[in-house]
Design a protein around this motif. Structure first.
Motif, PDB file in Angstrom:
ATOM      1  N   UNK A 194       0.749  -0.937   0.116  1.00  0.00           N
ATOM      2  CA  UNK A 194       0.009   0.051  -0.019  1.00  0.00           C
ATOM      3  C   UNK A 194       0.930   1.219  -0.100  1.00  0.00           C
ATOM      4  N   UNK A 195       0.459   2.097  -0.586  1.00  0.00           N
ATOM      5  CA  UNK A 195       0.954   3.524  -0.846  1.00  0.00           C
ATOM      6  C   UNK A 195       0.047   4.748  -0.845  1.00  0.00           C
ATOM      7  N   UNK A 196       0.597   5.733  -0.492  1.00  0.00           N
ATOM      8  CA  UNK A 196      -0.633   6.856  -0.505  1.00  0.00           C
ATOM      9  C   UNK A 196      -0.641   7.426  -1.772  1.00  0.00           C
ATOM     10  N   UNK A 197      -1.726   7.620  -2.140  1.00  0.00           N
ATOM     11  CA  UNK A 197      -1.859   8.284  -3.508  1.00  0.00           C
ATOM     12  C   UNK A 197      -1.300   9.728  -3.862  1.00  0.00           C
ATOM     13  N   UNK A 198      -1.120  10.127  -4.899  1.00  0.00           N
ATOM     14  CA  UNK A 198      -0.872  11.520  -5.213  1.00  0.00           C
ATOM     15  C   UNK A 198      -1.793  12.364  -5.129  1.00  0.00           C
ATOM     16  N   UNK A 199      -1.747  13.536  -3.958  1.00  0.00           N
ATOM     17  CA  UNK A 199      -2.589  14.252  -3.800  1.00  0.00           C
ATOM     18  C   UNK A 199      -3.349  14.027  -2.688  1.00  0.00           C
ATOM     19  N   UNK A 200      -2.660  12.957  -1.743  1.00  0.00           N
ATOM     20  CA  UNK A 200      -3.678  12.613  -0.661  1.00  0.00           C
ATOM     21  C   UNK A 200      -3.784  13.647   0.331  1.00  0.00           C
ATOM     22  N   UNK A 201      -4.813  13.216   1.388  1.00  0.00           N
ATOM     23  CA  UNK A 201      -4.956  14.326   2.538  1.00  0.00           C
ATOM     24  C   UNK A 201      -4.811  13.812   3.810  1.00  0.00           C
ATOM     25  N   UNK A 202      -3.850  12.842   4.038  1.00  0.00           N
ATOM     26  CA  UNK A 202      -3.207  11.802   4.966  1.00  0.00           C
ATOM     27  C   UNK A 202      -3.223  12.938   6.149  1.00  0.00           C
ATOM     28  N   UNK A 203      -2.745  14.011   6.146  1.00  0.00           N
ATOM     29  CA  UNK A 203      -2.535  14.744   7.613  1.00  0.00           C
ATOM     30  C   UNK A 203      -3.952  15.384   8.037  1.00  0.00           C
ATOM     31  N   UNK A 204      -4.807  15.432   7.169  1.00  0.00           N
ATOM     32  CA  UNK A 204      -6.297  15.731   7.723  1.00  0.00           C
ATOM     33  C   UNK A 204      -6.792  14.859   8.794  1.00  0.00           C
ATOM     34  N   UNK A 205      -6.561  13.586   8.701  1.00  0.00           N
ATOM     35  CA  UNK A 205      -7.274  12.745   9.498  1.00  0.00           C
ATOM     36  C   UNK A 205      -6.543  12.942  11.058  1.00  0.00           C
TER      37      UNK A 205
END
Length: 546
Positions: A194-205
């Motif tokens: 698994x990897x984060x998508x381009x343009x992810x909003x990971x930090x918003x969680x």
């Protein structure tokens, strides 16, 4: 709440569409309107318009702006206190004021100056989060959505709309998704990474340190779910995080074969040189190593691990990552998974090596947990400024605290007249700190109250050492007086008086001085009695020694 005058735009049950899915859908579609949640659902034939058991949630463009529950005990006073923005005394006063009939939260708190607008805004946002989270975990509930309608118009609300992502994450920790829902997501992932998508909003969680290395590793390089779950104290929590990221399309599945070799080469080389991280073997081998070779390799790794652990004892958390105290959060996040993962216990081939790797891994995890939290980092930097901040320094502090607690327990045992246990604990404390004046005095007291004769020399030596180091310890003088009393030494009264001079409130010394003075007065009275004088004269003339 204003009663809706139109039919709902849509209706449903949480058994079919769980609340997290409803909120995430509303966020994605930027919906504006009101959800009315009923818990429990109305029974057949019941009047559904009385509002009993209804919760109301208002959204603007997919963000939550207001919530009302049928009952919610955590008023703003509680929330401010939980956030550390209200002292205990102020909290009590606020609660008393809010208990008054007709009291309104925000005007009351502002009138009392218990919070300024900024802290009040923070409390409103946190209270809103808690209200929404309270709605989670109710699969029997129903909902009705009214588009473009605000049924809580004019109610108190945070000025800044609240993103759904962190609220859903907090809610899923309280009420995790069902295994069936999890299975659907992880079956699609299969054996891929698994990897984060381009343009992810990971930090918003707003994922916290409870996820250990897993969140940081996911930001750094593709990893399998099993690898990520192995990097956190609670693997189930990582599984929930991955479920949420998949649900919100923040991650994508990829083949690990094509990315693993390049990621290893680029990530491990610059760090292992500076931090003595064990490197993976890269040269080809003709087959598995022999038993002797494997044993020799394990011994060498164990030796390296012990040496690394010994060095870490004297490193600050920044030095563990080969960084300075001015390091940015991004630098810390980049270094952490590379360095710590190299010492993960799963890489150990023997029990001895696993034990060493576990200890090293725990230190890296503790370092990251501290440095990745702003408040904890500030406190830690203060510790460094005070001369501490290394595991060795912390162990010295812990040892002092342990001895203080042990001495306190020994004192309690002494008061209970459990002399054997008190002596055992006191001697154990003195093994760590043999010059502790208070503990030495307590040990002398313990020995005097049990069987002093065999220990008199030891007691005298300890008390003399205390009095040489300080002349202001009243208890040492009192105890020396007791030693003299046991020996029949007339100097006892001098020590008792000295103890009383140092501390007039020493009740034991008061008692001994009073007893000594009473006996002295009795002797004088008897010596001045005429009868006693004649008796003594005849005794001397006729009854004396031959």
């Amino acid at each position: 709440m204003t009663a809706p005058t139109t039919r709902p735009t849509t209706e449903g049950t949480f058994a079919k569409t769980p609340l997290p899915n409803v909120l995430l859908y509303a966020r994605e579609r930027k919906m504006t309107g009101t959800f009315v949640v009923r818990n429990p659902p109305p029974s057949e034939g019941a009047d559904g318009d009385d509002g009993v058991g209804e919760s109301v949630l208002v959204l603007e463009k997919g963000t939550i702006v207001a919530v009302r529950l049928p009952s919610f005990t955590q008023n703003l006073g509680w929330v401010l206190h939980d956030l550390g923005l209200l002292t205990d005394d102020a909290f009590i006063k606020v609660q008393q004021s809010l208990d008054a009939p007709g009291a309104e939260e925000i005007p009351t708190i502002l009138r009392m100056r218990a919070a300024d607008p900024t802290t009040l805004e923070a409390a409103l946002r946190e209270q809103l989060r808690r209200k929404v989270v309270a709605l989670f975990g109710n699969p029997q509930g129903t909902y009705a959505y009214y588009a473009d309608v605000d049924l809580l118009d004019g109610e108190d609300r945070a000025r800044t709309p609240h993103d759904v992502f962190p609220i859903v994450w907090r809610g899923l920790q309280v009420a995790p998704p069902t295994e069936a829902a999890m299975a659907v997501v992880f079956e699609k992932i299969g054996q891929r990474g698994l990897r984060l998508r381009e343009g992810h909003e990971f930090d918003r969680f707003e994922f916290g340190t409870e996820l250990g290395l897993a969140a940081t590793q996911l930001r750094s390089s593709p990893s399998s779910p099993e690898q990520l779950m192995g990097l956190a104290p609670d693997p189930a929590l990582v599984r929930t995080m991955l479920y949420l990221l998949a649900l919100t399309k923040q991650i994508e599945a990829v083949s690990l074969t094509s990315v693993q070799s390049s990621a290893t080469a680029s990530a491990e080389t610059p760090i292992t040189a500076s931090l003595n991280v064990p490197k993976a073997r890269t040269e080809p081998t003709s087959g598995p190593p022999s038993g002797e070779a494997a044993a020799a390799g394990s011994d060498l790794k164990a030796k390296e691990a012990r040496a690394h652990l010994a060095r870490m004892e004297h490193w600050t958390y920044f030095e563990m990552f080969d960084l300075t105290p001015s390091a940015t959060m991004e630098e810390i996040r980049t270094r952490f998974p590379i360095v710590a993962a190299a010492w993960h216990p799963d890489r150990a081939g023997t029990n001895e090596l696993r034990a060493l790797y576990t200890e090293i891994f725990a230190l890296y995890n503790s370092a990251f947990s501290t440095l990745s939290d702003t408040k904890s980092r500030e406190q830690y930097e203060g510790t460094i400024a005070g001369g501490g901040g290394t595991p060795a320094a912390q162990k010295r502090v812990n040892a002092v605290l342990d001895t203080v607690q042990e001495a306190h327990r020994a004192e309690i045992a002494l008061k209970r007249k459990d002399y054997v246990e008190a002596e055992r604990m006191l001697r154990r404390v003195l093994e760590t700190n043999p010059d502790d004046i208070a503990v030495n005095a307590l040990l002398c007291q313990c020995l005097l109250e049990t069987n002093p004769a065999p220990h008199l020399d030891d007691i005298v030596m300890r008390l003399a050492k205390i009095m040489r180091s300080t002349d202001s310890n009243d208890q040492a003088h009192y105890l020396m007086g007791m030693v003299c009393k046991v020996k029949g030494d007339k100097r006892a009264i001098g020590f008792f008086r000295k103890a009383l001079e140092i501390n007039p409130n020493n009740l034991d010394a008061q008692r001994e001085v009073r007893i000594a003075e009473m006996r002295r007065d009795q002797r004088r009275e008897q010596a001045n009695n005429p009868v006693t004088k004649i008796t003594n004269l005849f005794s001397n003339l006729f009854g004396g020694k031959k």
